[in-house]
Design a protein around this motif. Structure first.
Motif, short mmCIF file in Angstrom:
data_model
loop_
_atom_site.label_atom_id
_atom_site.label_comp_id
_atom_site.label_asym_id
_atom_site.label_seq_id
_atom_site.Cartn_x
_atom_site.Cartn_y
_atom_site.Cartn_z
N ARG A 340 6.94 2.99 33.54
CA ARG A 340 7.54 4.28 33.25
C ARG A 340 6.47 5.36 33.21
NH1 ARG A 340 10.30 5.87 27.47
NH2 ARG A 340 11.27 7.84 28.09
N LYS A 341 6.83 6.57 33.64
CA LYS A 341 5.93 7.72 33.56
C LYS A 341 6.65 8.86 32.84
CE LYS A 341 3.07 6.97 37.68
NZ LYS A 341 2.59 7.57 38.96
N VAL A 342 5.90 9.53 31.92
CA VAL A 342 6.46 10.65 31.17
C VAL A 342 5.47 11.81 31.22
CG1 VAL A 342 7.27 11.49 28.93
CG2 VAL A 342 7.73 9.13 29.63
N LEU A 343 5.96 13.01 31.55
CA LEU A 343 5.13 14.21 31.55
C LEU A 343 5.43 15.03 30.30
CD1 LEU A 343 5.08 15.65 35.20
CD2 LEU A 343 3.09 15.09 33.78
N LEU A 344 4.37 15.38 29.56
CA LEU A 344 4.52 16.19 28.35
C LEU A 344 3.73 17.48 28.50
CD1 LEU A 344 4.00 13.46 25.59
CD2 LEU A 344 6.18 14.35 26.42
N LYS A 345 4.35 18.60 28.20
CA LYS A 345 3.65 19.88 28.23
C LYS A 345 2.66 19.94 27.08
CE LYS A 345 4.41 24.87 28.14
NZ LYS A 345 5.41 25.97 28.05
N ASN A 346 1.47 20.43 27.36
CA ASN A 346 0.44 20.57 26.32
C ASN A 346 0.76 21.82 25.48
OD1 ASN A 346 -1.81 20.75 24.71
ND2 ASN A 346 -3.26 21.12 26.40
N PRO A 347 1.19 21.66 24.22
CA PRO A 347 1.56 22.83 23.42
C PRO A 347 0.36 23.60 22.87
CG PRO A 347 1.80 20.84 22.12
CD PRO A 347 1.40 20.40 23.50
N HIS A 348 -0.85 23.05 23.07
CA HIS A 348 -2.04 23.68 22.48
C HIS A 348 -3.03 24.18 23.53
CE1 HIS A 348 -0.53 22.00 18.77
NE2 HIS A 348 -0.54 20.79 19.29
N GLY A 349 -2.64 24.17 24.78
CA GLY A 349 -3.58 24.52 25.85
C GLY A 349 -4.10 25.93 25.81
N LYS A 350 -3.38 26.85 25.19
CA LYS A 350 -3.80 28.25 25.16
C LYS A 350 -4.35 28.68 23.80
CE LYS A 350 -0.62 29.63 28.84
NZ LYS A 350 0.48 30.54 29.25
N GLU A 351 -4.60 27.72 22.94
CA GLU A 351 -5.18 28.05 21.63
C GLU A 351 -6.61 28.55 21.82
OE1 GLU A 351 -3.71 28.03 18.74
OE2 GLU A 351 -1.83 27.02 19.28
N SER A 352 -7.03 29.49 20.97
CA SER A 352 -8.38 30.04 21.10
C SER A 352 -9.44 29.08 20.54
CB SER A 352 -8.47 31.39 20.38
OG SER A 352 -8.12 31.24 19.00
N LYS A 353 -9.09 28.32 19.50
CA LYS A 353 -10.03 27.39 18.88
C LYS A 353 -9.34 26.05 18.59
CE LYS A 353 -12.89 30.88 16.53
NZ LYS A 353 -13.40 31.34 15.20
N GLY A 354 -10.11 24.98 18.70
CA GLY A 354 -9.62 23.66 18.30
C GLY A 354 -8.55 23.08 19.19
N LYS A 355 -8.42 23.58 20.43
CA LYS A 355 -7.34 23.10 21.30
C LYS A 355 -7.48 21.61 21.62
CE LYS A 355 -8.68 26.21 24.18
NZ LYS A 355 -8.72 27.14 25.35
N GLY A 356 -8.74 21.15 21.79
CA GLY A 356 -8.95 19.75 22.12
C GLY A 356 -8.52 18.82 20.99
N ILE A 357 -8.91 19.17 19.76
CA ILE A 357 -8.54 18.35 18.61
C ILE A 357 -7.02 18.34 18.41
CG2 ILE A 357 -8.69 18.20 16.09
CD1 ILE A 357 -11.56 19.18 16.31
N MET A 358 -6.40 19.51 18.55
CA MET A 358 -4.94 19.58 18.38
C MET A 358 -4.22 18.80 19.48
SD MET A 358 -4.15 23.43 16.98
CE MET A 358 -5.34 24.32 17.99
N ALA A 359 -4.74 18.86 20.71
CA ALA A 359 -4.13 18.10 21.80
C ALA A 359 -4.28 16.60 21.56
CB ALA A 359 -4.78 18.49 23.13
N ALA A 360 -5.43 16.19 21.02
CA ALA A 360 -5.64 14.77 20.71
C ALA A 360 -4.64 14.29 19.66
CB ALA A 360 -7.08 14.56 20.24
N ARG A 361 -4.46 15.08 18.62
CA ARG A 361 -3.48 14.70 17.60
C ARG A 361 -2.07 14.64 18.17
NH1 ARG A 361 -6.02 18.78 13.02
NH2 ARG A 361 -7.75 17.42 12.38
N PHE A 362 -1.78 15.56 19.08
CA PHE A 362 -0.47 15.58 19.74
C PHE A 362 -0.22 14.27 20.48
CE2 PHE A 362 1.76 16.53 23.79
CZ PHE A 362 3.00 16.88 23.28
N LEU A 363 -1.21 13.79 21.21
CA LEU A 363 -1.06 12.54 21.95
C LEU A 363 -0.99 11.33 21.02
CD1 LEU A 363 -3.46 13.17 24.99
CD2 LEU A 363 -0.95 13.09 24.99
N VAL A 364 -1.78 11.35 19.96
CA VAL A 364 -1.73 10.25 18.99
C VAL A 364 -0.32 10.12 18.41
CG1 VAL A 364 -2.51 9.52 16.71
CG2 VAL A 364 -4.18 10.25 18.42
#
Length: 410
Positions: A340-364
């Protein structure tokens, strides 16, 4: 709050509860003596019923005090403590209450005697006893809810019943003082008041007995507390699933046990996660004496592998936190088949700070097991998030997610 502060808080509560138990004993003893004297002077069966009730209460309060002095002690024979003594005391109080009710019932069924001799000073004494019982009961309930002590809650509830019965006695005394003659068969005002006191006593005894027996028979901790513990456990990134959660009360203390599935395979890290969750539960839920977290690594051949991808849903993005989407592939690690494949929109891609950490938590939070990215992530903020959650990361080869999976499985 650290562990030392928690122990100091419990010790302060223990001292407060013991002080209240001593005050309850002294109050009940004083009420029993006063009501006994008034009953002797007036020959009132209603006041006699109140005196018997207060006398049994004083004995029960003495038992409560003795129990509280030993309930928090731990011995070689009882290494987990004697916390259930508080609940046992509640049952003992209930039995004393039933005994008092039996004594009152026996007196009500006796042949009528002379009319009670009621005088104005007696009215003031009964009113004073009622007021003392009311205010002490309110204070005991306040402290009982604050400390979650079954013994204090039992004391407060019983004082509430005593206030009702005292009001009944007061009304009976007033009617007799003004010589209002109401009767039903052999039941005079005085005897009817004694019967009402008996009903109050029976209700209080049953509530205390049922509540105490629930804990002595290891009934579960209330649903709200278990749900709160579950949410604390599920907040831990490394926890994939809570497979079992139970709890029991012992006195005012709680014992919670949980079984969880972890994403982490390393035993040392898994132990650290368990310690962290247990500490969090003790800090956020009051009066938790012991938390036991049993854990097991995820045992499944199905793995959820995520990739940061561009708008086409296949091309791997050069920047993890800024990727517009994440592709999650559910695959069988034995056969290499993508189920199965699922595409999820990154809700934090346009954040000015901490976008990587927030994206990681989103995936977790979407329960991934692995992440493939262009760059190594071990020493980065998102890498620490994935490491704590037990998510493996690897550096990809190829331009697309499909190519990266083929290289990874080869």
């Amino acid at each position: 709050m650290n562990e030392t502060d928690g122990k100091n808080d419990v010790a302060a509560e223990d001292r407060l509860i013991r002080k209240m138990a001593l005050m309850a004993f002294l109050l009940n003893l004083a009420l029993a003596l006063v009501k006994g004297y008034l009953a002797r002077q007036s020959s009132s069966l209603a006041i006699t019923a109140g005196a018997i009730d207060s006398a049994t209460d004083s004995i029960a309060s003495l038992a409560v005090l003795g129990g509280l002095l030993t309930s928090t002690r731990k011995t070689r024979t009882f290494p987990l403590g004697l916390y259930k003594i508080e609940n046992l005391i509640s049952v003992v109080i209930a039995l004393f209450i039933f005994f008092a009710g039996f004594e009152i019932a026996a007196r009500v069924l006796q042949p009528p005697t002379e009319r009670p001799d009621i005088r104005m000073p007696l009215l003031w004494w009964i009113l004073g006893c009622t007021a003392a019982t009311f205010f002490f009961g309110k204070y005991a309930l306040y402290l009982g809810r604050k400390t979650e002590s079954p013994a204090l809650l039992a004391e407060g509830r019983h004082r509430q019943v005593d206030v009702l019965s005292s009001v009944v006695v007061l009304i009976s005394v007033l009617l007799n003082y003004y010589q209002v003659d109401l009767r039903y068969g052999f039941l005079t005002i005085d005897r009817m008041a004694a019967l009402l006191v008996l009903i109050f006593i029976g209700k209080a005894g049953w509530e205390l007995l049922s509540d105490g027996m629930r804990v002595l028979l290891d009934a579960s901790v209330d649903y709200a507390t278990l749900d709160r513990a579950r949410k604390i456990i599920e907040k831990e990134p490394a926890v994939k699933e809570v497979t079992a959660l139970v709890g029991r009360n012992a006195g005012r203390f709680r014992f919670i046990s949980a079984e969880v599935t972890l994403r982490i395979l390393d035993f040392k890290k898994a132990h650290q996660v368990a310690d962290r969750v247990e500490k969090q539960i003790r800090e956020e839920i009051p009066h938790v004496e012991r938390v036991k977290l049993r854990y097991a690594p995820t045992a499944s051949k199905i793995r959820r592998v995520a990739f940061p991808v561009l708008a086409d849903g296949e091309t791997i993005s050069d920047h993890f936190g800024e990727a517009p989407q994440f592709l999650i592939c559910q695959m069988d690690t034995e056969t290499g088949e993508i189920q199965r494949k699922v595409l999820l929109k990154n809700p934090h891609g346009k954040e000015s700070k901490g976008k990587g950490i927030m994206a990681a938590r989103f995936l977790v939070n979407h329960n991934i097991d692995m992440l493939g990215a262009r760059k190594k992530m071990e020493q980065s903020g998102p890498g620490y998030v994935f490491s704590d959650a037990g998510v493996e990361t690897f550096e990809v080869s190829g331009n697309t997610a499909t190519e990266a999976l083929q290289v990874f499985m080869s």
